[in-house]
Design an enzyme around this catalytic site. Structure first.
Site, PDB file in Angstrom:
ATOM      1  N   HIS A  69      12.223 -15.644 -13.522  1.00  0.00           N
ATOM      2  CA  HIS A  69      10.923 -16.215 -13.107  1.00  0.00           C
ATOM      3  C   HIS A  69      10.830 -17.705 -13.445  1.00  0.00           C
ATOM      4  O   HIS A  69      10.516 -18.071 -14.567  1.00  0.00           O
ATOM      5  CB  HIS A  69       9.796 -15.444 -13.818  1.00  0.00           C
ATOM      6  CG  HIS A  69       8.430 -15.755 -13.306  1.00  0.00           C
ATOM      7  ND1 HIS A  69       7.417 -14.827 -13.283  1.00  0.00           N
ATOM      8  CD2 HIS A  69       7.884 -16.899 -12.816  1.00  0.00           C
ATOM      9  CE1 HIS A  69       6.322 -15.373 -12.794  1.00  0.00           C
ATOM     10  NE2 HIS A  69       6.575 -16.639 -12.513  1.00  0.00           N
ATOM     11  N   HIS A  71       9.560 -21.680 -11.635  1.00  0.00           N
ATOM     12  CA  HIS A  71       8.940 -22.420 -10.531  1.00  0.00           C
ATOM     13  C   HIS A  71       9.676 -23.751 -10.413  1.00  0.00           C
ATOM     14  O   HIS A  71       9.647 -24.556 -11.339  1.00  0.00           O
ATOM     15  CB  HIS A  71       7.454 -22.637 -10.806  1.00  0.00           C
ATOM     16  CG  HIS A  71       6.691 -21.347 -10.896  1.00  0.00           C
ATOM     17  ND1 HIS A  71       6.180 -20.713  -9.793  1.00  0.00           N
ATOM     18  CD2 HIS A  71       6.396 -20.550 -11.952  1.00  0.00           C
ATOM     19  CE1 HIS A  71       5.579 -19.585 -10.159  1.00  0.00           C
ATOM     20  NE2 HIS A  71       5.702 -19.456 -11.478  1.00  0.00           N
ATOM     21  N   LEU A  72      10.322 -23.953  -9.270  1.00  0.00           N
ATOM     22  CA  LEU A  72      11.113 -25.176  -9.088  1.00  0.00           C
ATOM     23  C   LEU A  72      10.345 -26.242  -8.296  1.00  0.00           C
ATOM     24  O   LEU A  72      10.816 -27.371  -8.180  1.00  0.00           O
ATOM     25  CB  LEU A  72      12.447 -24.857  -8.421  1.00  0.00           C
ATOM     26  CG  LEU A  72      13.375 -23.982  -9.268  1.00  0.00           C
ATOM     27  CD1 LEU A  72      14.694 -23.735  -8.551  1.00  0.00           C
ATOM     28  CD2 LEU A  72      13.627 -24.592 -10.645  1.00  0.00           C
ATOM     29  N   ARG A  73       9.198 -25.880  -7.762  1.00  0.00           N
ATOM     30  CA  ARG A  73       8.275 -26.845  -7.127  1.00  0.00           C
ATOM     31  C   ARG A  73       8.823 -27.528  -5.886  1.00  0.00           C
ATOM     32  O   ARG A  73       8.247 -28.501  -5.424  1.00  0.00           O
ATOM     33  CB  ARG A  73       7.830 -27.913  -8.136  1.00  0.00           C
ATOM     34  CG  ARG A  73       7.189 -27.367  -9.407  1.00  0.00           C
ATOM     35  CD  ARG A  73       5.960 -26.552  -9.130  1.00  0.00           C
ATOM     36  NE  ARG A  73       5.282 -26.180 -10.379  1.00  0.00           N
ATOM     37  CZ  ARG A  73       4.611 -25.046 -10.540  1.00  0.00           C
ATOM     38  NH1 ARG A  73       4.536 -24.157  -9.552  1.00  0.00           N
ATOM     39  NH2 ARG A  73       3.989 -24.787 -11.682  1.00  0.00           N
ATOM     40  N   ASN A 103       5.952 -19.644  -4.617  1.00  0.00           N
ATOM     41  CA  ASN A 103       4.634 -20.266  -4.419  1.00  0.00           C
ATOM     42  C   ASN A 103       4.735 -21.791  -4.374  1.00  0.00           C
ATOM     43  O   ASN A 103       4.057 -22.510  -5.092  1.00  0.00           O
ATOM     44  CB  ASN A 103       3.641 -19.815  -5.504  1.00  0.00           C
ATOM     45  CG  ASN A 103       4.060 -20.218  -6.893  1.00  0.00           C
ATOM     46  OD1 ASN A 103       5.245 -20.410  -7.147  1.00  0.00           O
ATOM     47  ND2 ASN A 103       3.111 -20.349  -7.795  1.00  0.00           N
ATOM     48  N   ASP A 160       3.622 -14.107  -6.589  1.00  0.00           N
ATOM     49  CA  ASP A 160       3.332 -14.618  -7.933  1.00  0.00           C
ATOM     50  C   ASP A 160       2.394 -15.819  -7.899  1.00  0.00           C
ATOM     51  O   ASP A 160       2.511 -16.699  -7.060  1.00  0.00           O
ATOM     52  CB  ASP A 160       4.617 -15.028  -8.649  1.00  0.00           C
ATOM     53  CG  ASP A 160       4.325 -15.566 -10.038  1.00  0.00           C
ATOM     54  OD1 ASP A 160       3.724 -14.820 -10.830  1.00  0.00           O
ATOM     55  OD2 ASP A 160       4.650 -16.725 -10.317  1.00  0.00           O
ATOM     56  N   HIS A 187       2.472  -9.935 -10.125  1.00  0.00           N
ATOM     57  CA  HIS A 187       1.663 -10.716 -11.069  1.00  0.00           C
ATOM     58  C   HIS A 187       0.393  -9.888 -11.253  1.00  0.00           C
ATOM     59  O   HIS A 187      -0.485  -9.887 -10.395  1.00  0.00           O
ATOM     60  CB  HIS A 187       1.384 -12.091 -10.436  1.00  0.00           C
ATOM     61  CG  HIS A 187       0.333 -12.914 -11.089  1.00  0.00           C
ATOM     62  ND1 HIS A 187       0.562 -14.200 -11.526  1.00  0.00           N
ATOM     63  CD2 HIS A 187      -0.979 -12.685 -11.342  1.00  0.00           C
ATOM     64  CE1 HIS A 187      -0.557 -14.713 -12.034  1.00  0.00           C
ATOM     65  NE2 HIS A 187      -1.511 -13.815 -11.923  1.00  0.00           N
ATOM     66  N   ASN A 312      -1.252 -18.825 -17.257  1.00  0.00           N
ATOM     67  CA  ASN A 312      -1.780 -17.619 -16.658  1.00  0.00           C
ATOM     68  C   ASN A 312      -0.631 -16.656 -16.400  1.00  0.00           C
ATOM     69  O   ASN A 312       0.309 -17.015 -15.705  1.00  0.00           O
ATOM     70  CB  ASN A 312      -2.508 -17.948 -15.349  1.00  0.00           C
ATOM     71  CG  ASN A 312      -3.419 -16.818 -14.950  1.00  0.00           C
ATOM     72  OD1 ASN A 312      -4.023 -16.174 -15.800  1.00  0.00           O
ATOM     73  ND2 ASN A 312      -3.501 -16.555 -13.658  1.00  0.00           N
ATOM     74  N   ASP A 339       8.818 -17.928 -16.781  1.00  0.00           N
ATOM     75  CA  ASP A 339       7.682 -18.436 -16.003  1.00  0.00           C
ATOM     76  C   ASP A 339       7.579 -19.959 -16.168  1.00  0.00           C
ATOM     77  O   ASP A 339       6.496 -20.529 -16.289  1.00  0.00           O
ATOM     78  CB  ASP A 339       6.362 -17.759 -16.418  1.00  0.00           C
ATOM     79  CG  ASP A 339       5.235 -18.019 -15.423  1.00  0.00           C
ATOM     80  OD1 ASP A 339       5.479 -18.682 -14.395  1.00  0.00           O
ATOM     81  OD2 ASP A 339       4.104 -17.558 -15.688  1.00  0.00           O
TER      82      ASP A 339
END
Lengths: 462, 334
Positions: A69, A71-73, A103, A160, A187, A312, A339
């Site tokens: 998990h 987030h690589l943006r 996301n 997610d 999630h 979150n 995360d």
């Protein structure tokens, strides 16, 4: 001197002498020499005499870490992180595989977008797998073209950042995924119960006057999805599990044969909701100040309401964090996943309630885990299994330190300490409340797919 | 040294800049330097410091009654940053700052942009560069003054942040109660209403318990739950339990929009179960005073008759508001 390599580099050849080699896949833990020739693990006795010899005394070798998990943006928020910077952060943290959440902006909800990220992920400092969006636009209504996406090697599907709010859609997803052998990565947050909330409900939230989401917001979705997975014979994976109630529901469901797995973040194991009030001790440490006396102790103006602590699901109570840690120790939690959620300064340097939720984690995960090991809360072998072999198995990757395997490993110094400074981080962001803290565990070398992707010192000897 | 123009004695007191300030009455001056740069909440104050605030406010109140002019804040620029609508607190701070000789500027903060999370820090930094030395900050988000205090080199006075704190209100309430009851030690104070969303209630819990009172809370369950383990605080199941033998009762403004959040089925039911009137107060100590931070919704949380009665200290709270804010500004400016 540290340096990064990539999966496009020539295969490595070296002998590491005298390190403690821990291989959860073989239940092995011994001090021995470890040899890599042309990217493959070989018997040290067979290595050519001119191979570089590295002194591994005092170091630990484990299988390459695997993060389910991150987030690589990319695309959409490249100031916060790119595939390239995220892969370097991963290699610095000892990871050889990371799974990118969908996301982004736009979200990874169709094959062309997934293909674009996979293309950008080629020959980076870490393998990058993609988790595709579960529904188009992450809007929770129409499911994505999961069959085609599965053919592209996705690790699972997830909306997610949000739950799949409609039970009907979640049920459809679990049924459709079932024959593909892929999980719905959920999630678990009931938006009706968490609406408007910025931290976990409890004494600290009451003290701070911050709206808190109750633990029931997670449990109600966990129970719902377990029922749906049971009926559909689907596989549900709960990511960033944050409550003891959720964990107990998963334990019960497994006992009756439901296919359910879960991961927990390092920060939900080590940090507590008292961090929002300014406490900076780990969950296993004796609470003091505002952690011991949530209503009476004065707030520290320098640390209270630190937006870096807004995540979150929110940081849990000390009791919940210790229950989750016990879940890792007894194996009922499958994996530790970071995360990793980079955010640029302008999205964090604001009021707590206005700050974007999330903290980075790739480069501190191993160190937080080792802190728990040092505190006697977790065995090192269990930690490494939760960070490597077990999550890797969930996404169909092998991790073994046996002769004949492709070298995929992390070498770290468990006793050395490092200071978490923005300048020490390879991530393009530095949003973590751990900044300024000294943590145990310095990664000396990461080898992914037989290539050295990160190296700090560990020069050839003799 | 004698200040001929004002007829006040003055004395030199050490300040950061070595500035000479006039101080009307050395006896009322703090014995030692005030250790706090900001007032973010009353939780940072010891009992002695709380008493010091109250004593100095009494002094300020008397000076004001005599229409004396003070110059403790001469050369200071006090900025009013109200990122949320407010009338009485803003006016009270403005009067207090002017009464101490400060220049007062109203900071042009667009309430709508702040609520969207745009940069409070940038706004305050700009103002600091233009010479503002103290910012009175009202903000809709809990904790905003903490962000301000660690980001901008000015004094921050919290004039209310979200549901978190309203320290000057709690201090003026404590003063009002001390005037009425003599001392708060061992007193039972009831607070009725939406405690959960109330910054006034939270700061009062800190102040009143620190001054020796026990505090009883009553209201709809969703609005009082969570405070059970606060030392010195009791959450009552029934309003009557909170009011029984209470030495004073404080009721809070009901945010009329809150009924939508599920706290109460209707304002009518709220008034029927938790509204204060003379009959309900019969179980309290004889003549127990009633407080309200204002503005009141008369007929909702308190009857108009009770709010206007001799037992009501609402007027005294307003008078004490200016005096207390003078005291706070004077202490922080040391």
């Amino acid at each position: 001197m540290s340096s990064f390599g990539s999966l496009g580099d020539p295969a490595a050849t070296f002998v590491l002498t005298g390190a403690r080699v821990i291989d959860p896949s073989a239940d092995a833990d011994a001090v021995r020499d470890l040899a890599v020739v042309d990217g493959l693990l070989v018997d040290p006795a067979t290595v050519p005499s001119d191979a570089p010899r590295l002194d591994g005394t005092g170091l630990v070798v484990g299988p390459g870490l695997c993060d389910l998990h991150v987030h690589l943006r990319e695309p959409g928020m490249e100031r916060a992180e790119t595939v390239e910077s995220g892969a370097r952060a991963a290699a610095h943290g000892g990871f050889t595989t990371i799974c990118a959440m969908p996301n982004t902006d736009p979200p990874l909800d169709e094959p062309a977008r997934v293909a674009m990220v996979l293309d950008r992920a080629r020959n980076r400092a870490c393998r990058v797998r993609v988790i595709a969006a579960a529904t188009r636009g992450r809007e929770g209504e129409r499911i994505t073209e999961i069959g085609e996406l599965a053919g592209m090697g996705i690790a699972g599907v997830s909306d997610d950042g949000s739950v799949v709010a409609s039970a009907r859609v979640a049920r459809g997803l679990l049924a459709y995924l079932s024959p593909l052998g892929l999980p719905l990565i959920e999630h678990a947050e009931d938006p009706a119960l968490s609406a408007g909330s910025v931290m976990r409900a409890g004494e600290t939230a009451t003290r701070l006057g911050l709206a808190g989401w109750p633990a029931s917001a997670e449990l109600s979705i966990v129970e719902r999805d377990i029922a749906l997975a049971d009926e559909t014979r689907g596989w549900v994976h709960f990511t960033h599990l944050s409550t003891e109630g959720g964990l107990n529901a998963i334990r019960r469901a497994r006992e009756r044969g439901v296919r359910v797995t879960c991961d927990v973040t390092p920060h939900h194991l080590a940090l507590t909701d008292a961090w929002v009030a300014g406490w900076r001790g780990f969950a296993w440490e004796e609470p003091q100040g505002v952690a011991a006396d949530p209503f009476g102790a004065p707030l520290d103006a320098a640390l209270a309401y630190d937006p870096a602590c807004r995540v979150n699901p929110p940081l849990s109570s000390r009791a919940e964090a210790l229950a989750l840690l016990a879940g890792v120790a007894d194996g009922s939690i499958d994996a530790i996943a970071t995360d990793h959620a980079p955010h640029p300064r302008e999205r964090k340097g604001v009021e707590f309630g206005a700050a974007a939720p999330g903290m980075i984690g790739l480069e501190t995960a191993l160190s937080l885990g080792l802190s728990a090991v040092d505190a006697g809360r977790l065995e090192l072998g269990r930690l490494l299994a939760a960070l490597s072999t077990r999550p890797a198995a969930l996404i169909g990757e092998a991790r073994s330190l046996a002769v004949g395997s492709l070298a995929d490993l992390v070498v770290f110094d468990p006793a050395a300490r490092w200071r978490v400074d923005a300048s020490a981080l390879a991530s393009a962001s530095s949003n973590t409340p751990l900044l300024g803290m000294e943590l145990p565990g310095v990664v000396r070398m990461t080898v992914a797919g037989g290539r050295i992707t990160y190296r700090d010192g560990l020069d050839a000897i003799g | 040294m004698l200040d001929v123009a004002n007829g006040h004695t003055t004395r030199h007191r050490p300040t950061a800049g070595g500035v000479v300030v006039s101080w009307p009455d050395p006896a009322a001056a703090p014995a030692s330097g005030w250790p706090h740069r900001h007032l973010l909440d009353v939780d940072q104050l010891t009992r002695d410091q709380l008493e010091e605030c109250l004593d100095l406010a009494v002094e300020m109140r008397e000076r004001r009654l005599r229409r004396e002019t003070l110059d403790l804040l001469r050369g200071e620029v006090v900025g009013l940053a109200f990122c949320e609508p407010s009338t009485r607190t803003r006016v009270s701070f403005e009067l207090a700052a002017e009464a101490l000789g400060a220049q007062v500027v109203e900071l042009p903060i667009d309430v709508s942009s702040v609520t969207k999370g745009e940069s409070l820090v940038d706004t305050l930094r700009t103002l600091e560069r233009t010479g503002v030395t103290t910012v009175i900050l009202r903000h809709s988000m809990s904790g905003a003054p903490y962000l301000a205090a660690r980001s901008v080199p000015v004094r921050i006075v919290n004039a209310g942040d979200g549901s978190h704190a309203h320290p000057t209100q709690a201090l003026l309430d404590a003063l009002t109660l001390r005037d009425a009851l003599g001392s708060l030690d061992g007193r039972k104070i009831a607070i009725v209403g939406d405690i959960g969303h109330s910054r006034v209630a939270r700061s009062n819990l800190h102040a009143l318990t620190a001054l020796g009172a026990s505090v009883w809370l009553a209201g709809p369950p969703a609005w009082v739950r969570g405070f059970e383990t606060w030392p010195g605080v009791t959450v009552a199941d029934q309003l009557e339990d909170a009011l029984a033998d209470a030495d004073a009762v404080m009721t809070l403004r009901i945010q009329l929009e809150r009924e939508a959040g599920g706290g109460v089925p209707s304002l009518r039911e709220y008034t029927a179960r938790w509204g204060l009137d003379a009959d309900r107060l019969a179980v309290a100590q004889t003549g127990a005073p009633v407080l309200h931070p204002g503005p009141t919704n008369e007929g909702v949380e308190i009857t108009a008759d009770l709010a206007a009665s001799e037992r009501s200290l609402i007027g005294a709270q307003v008078v004490n508001g200016v005096a207390m804010r003078m005291a706070v500004l004077a202490l922080l400016a040391q």
